[in-house]
Design a protein around this motif. Structure first.
Motif, mmCIF file in Angstrom:
data_model
loop_
_atom_site.group_PDB
_atom_site.id
_atom_site.type_symbol
_atom_site.label_atom_id
_atom_site.label_comp_id
_atom_site.label_asym_id
_atom_site.label_seq_id
_atom_site.Cartn_x
_atom_site.Cartn_y
_atom_site.Cartn_z
ATOM 1 N N GLY A 112 0.862 -1.173 0.000
ATOM 2 C CA GLY A 112 0.000 0.000 0.000
ATOM 3 C C GLY A 112 0.898 1.223 0.000
ATOM 4 O O GLY A 112 2.042 1.160 0.465
ATOM 5 N N GLN A 113 0.427 2.327 -0.519
ATOM 6 C CA GLN A 113 1.275 3.511 -0.563
ATOM 7 C C GLN A 113 0.440 4.777 -0.415
ATOM 8 O O GLN A 113 -0.742 4.806 -0.748
ATOM 9 N N THR A 114 1.088 5.808 0.089
ATOM 10 C CA THR A 114 0.438 7.101 0.242
ATOM 11 C C THR A 114 1.513 8.173 0.249
ATOM 12 O O THR A 114 2.706 7.883 0.424
ATOM 13 N N GLY A 115 1.097 9.403 0.055
ATOM 14 C CA GLY A 115 2.020 10.528 0.131
ATOM 15 C C GLY A 115 1.821 11.279 1.439
ATOM 16 O O GLY A 115 0.703 11.394 1.931
ATOM 17 N N GLY A 188 3.806 11.669 8.597
ATOM 18 C CA GLY A 188 2.361 11.491 8.673
ATOM 19 C C GLY A 188 1.832 11.419 10.087
ATOM 20 O O GLY A 188 0.817 10.759 10.340
ATOM 21 N N GLY A 189 2.517 12.060 11.020
ATOM 22 C CA GLY A 189 2.069 12.060 12.405
ATOM 23 C C GLY A 189 2.483 10.839 13.201
ATOM 24 O O GLY A 189 2.041 10.670 14.343
ATOM 25 N N HIS A 190 3.308 9.972 12.636
ATOM 26 C CA HIS A 190 3.733 8.749 13.320
ATOM 27 C C HIS A 190 5.254 8.669 13.347
ATOM 28 O O HIS A 190 5.941 9.157 12.434
ATOM 29 N N GLY A 191 5.794 8.026 14.355
ATOM 30 C CA GLY A 191 7.234 7.876 14.488
ATOM 31 C C GLY A 191 7.713 6.530 13.987
ATOM 32 O O GLY A 191 7.041 5.504 14.178
ATOM 33 N N PHE A 192 8.887 6.520 13.344
ATOM 34 C CA PHE A 192 9.477 5.287 12.821
ATOM 35 C C PHE A 192 10.974 5.306 13.101
ATOM 36 O O PHE A 192 11.635 6.327 12.906
ATOM 37 N N ILE A 208 12.213 9.418 -7.439
ATOM 38 C CA ILE A 208 11.014 9.037 -6.689
ATOM 39 C C ILE A 208 11.391 8.051 -5.595
ATOM 40 O O ILE A 208 10.969 8.184 -4.444
ATOM 41 N N ARG A 209 12.191 7.059 -5.922
ATOM 42 C CA ARG A 209 12.610 6.062 -4.935
ATOM 43 C C ARG A 209 13.446 6.678 -3.830
ATOM 44 O O ARG A 209 13.329 6.306 -2.665
ATOM 45 N N ASP A 210 14.318 7.619 -4.208
ATOM 46 C CA ASP A 210 15.198 8.218 -3.216
ATOM 47 C C ASP A 210 14.443 9.074 -2.211
ATOM 48 O O ASP A 210 15.002 9.455 -1.180
ATOM 49 N N ALA A 211 13.187 9.422 -2.549
ATOM 50 C CA ALA A 211 12.350 10.187 -1.616
ATOM 51 C C ALA A 211 11.229 9.304 -1.064
ATOM 52 O O ALA A 211 10.118 9.766 -0.826
ATOM 53 N N THR A 212 11.520 8.013 -0.880
ATOM 54 C CA THR A 212 10.530 7.042 -0.416
ATOM 55 C C THR A 212 10.919 6.480 0.953
ATOM 56 O O THR A 212 12.100 6.263 1.226
#
Length: 414
Positions: A112-115, A188-192, A208-212
């Motif tokens: 799944g993906q989102t911006g 997106g409001g979450h920590g990783f 695009i990949r480098d900003a993923t």
């Protein structure tokens, strides 16, 4: 008149009237510049799409199952678009159906993906980031290489751990002086927690990949996804290219059976491969190459008209010179050859300058954007031939008019 003597005299005349020659060249320069720049970029795109782009998007020996086609070839009417919009979402049930249909697949991944508007670490921020929630094999299917740290594991996915593998651009932006491994970012409001950094890709797709940000699918479901147990796509990688079409047929049949579609009903899902992307690009390329001659032709016609008018003015200005040359023994064909040569030299010089400017423009675009460029030798040859043709065509009437002048009347001309 000898051939090289005529060329030498023509070049002297062109050089003697620099400003007039420049304005005569302008239309040719613009037309050829546009021709070379477009062909150079299109050739670069052709090479890039065939060799890198399609394989980077889909992977080698890979196909993807999606809710509705994302690659469109040909004319798609509104009825078809409405039908695609009614396609049911893909879910974990479809993932299992696909898995059962191709047990011999080398890898199978769902995602799944989102911006998100930005990703942050302390005072550093990177805007416009894509977050992909992928199953453990997703990075492998896509051919993503982890340069530092580690990739995602099945344990990360099963336990829905808040870990992430980040692209090279994000790592460079957020961690300019330190290693990102072990650091905690917010998106997106979450920590990783960063566990890995992907190798820098560069290029059109690479940017695009480098900003993923890649996170476990279960983590994505519990944090950023708005649709529980739904996926944006299912990607299957086969061992060999000859296994691809049979596998696609098996998956298509299994999904149709799962969704109880009748034989006359169209698929309510999409299956895409790199060949679909290549076909879409070929359509775009064909349109560009069809429109290009017309656009360049308009500019060359304008340039030819300018050269013709400049040459007619030159005939008027040099009437006494023509009369003097004729009285000293110059033949009509000598005068005709000289003026035709001058027009041709003007046009060829314009074509040469246009070639240089076009290549420079294409390389500048390549430098400041991800669009690739490739030098096209046939385009250079075509440009020079076009320049010569325009010069001969536009100089023919002025040369004929100069050759027909009566020497006595020409010597009297004030």
């Amino acid at each position: 008149m000898r051939f090289w003597e005529g060329i030498h005299l023509s070049l002297q005349q062109v050089w003697a009237q620099k400003l007039k020659s420049f304005f005569a060249l302008l239309g040719i320069i613009i037309g050829i510049t546009f021709l070379i720049a477009v062909i150079t970029i299109v050739e670069g795109m052709n090479r890039y799409v065939r060799e890198d782009f399609a394989g980077s998007i889909f992977g080698v020996n890979t196909f993807s199952v999606v809710r509705r086609p994302t690659i469109e070839t040909g004319r798609i009417d509104e009825v078809q678009r409405r039908r695609w919009r009614r396609n049911p979402e893909l879910g974990m049930q479809e993932v299992e159906v696909v898995r059962a249909a191709v047990p011999e697949a080398r890898y199978l991944a769902h995602f799944g993906q989102t911006g998100v508007s930005s990703v942050r670490y302390g005072q550093f921020e990177r805007r416009n980031v894509r977050v992909v929630g992928g199953s453990p094999d997703y990075g492998t299917v896509q051919g993503w290489t982890v340069e530092e740290g580690r990739g995602l594991t099945p344990i990360d996915d099963r336990q829905a751990l808040s870990v992430a593998v980040i692209g090279a651009q994000i790592a460079e932006r957020l961690f300019p002086t330190t290693s990102p491994i072990g650091k905690r970012i917010r998106a997106g409001g979450h920590g990783f927690q960063v566990v890995g950094v992907m190798e820098e890709q560069g290029g059109l797709v690479g940017n695009i990949r480098d900003a993923t940000i890649l996170i476990p699918f279960e983590t994505y479901q519990r944090t950023l996804s708005r649709r529980r147990l739904e996926v944006d796509g299912i990607t299957v990688k086969m061992n060999r290219a000859d296994e691809l079409n049979p596998a696609i047929a098996e998956v298509q049949g299994a999904l149709r059976s799962e969704r109880r579609l009748r034989p006359f009903e169209p698929d309510n899902f999409g299956i895409e491969t790199s060949s679909d992307l290549l076909q879409a690009w070929e359509t775009i390329n064909r349109i560009l190459m069809t429109a290009l001659p017309g656009l360049v032709g308009i500019s060359l016609v304008v340039g030819g008209i300018v050269i013709m008018n400049i040459m007619l003015l030159s005939v008027t200005d040099r009437t006494r010179e023509i009369g003097l040359r004729k009285s000293l023994g110059a033949r009509r064909r000598d005068i005709l050859f000289q003026f035709l040569t001058e027009a041709s030299m003007l046009s060829i010089a314009g074509a040469a300058l246009g070639i240089g400017t076009g290549f420079g423009l294409a390389l500048l675009i390549e430098r400041v954007s991800p669009l690739p460029a490739a030098v096209s030798v046939p385009a250079m040859i075509i440009s020079l031939v076009l320049g010569l043709g325009v010069g001969i065509a536009s100089g023919l009437y002025p040369a004929y008019r100069a050759a027909r002048l009566d020497p006595i009347e020409a010597l009297r001309f004030e």
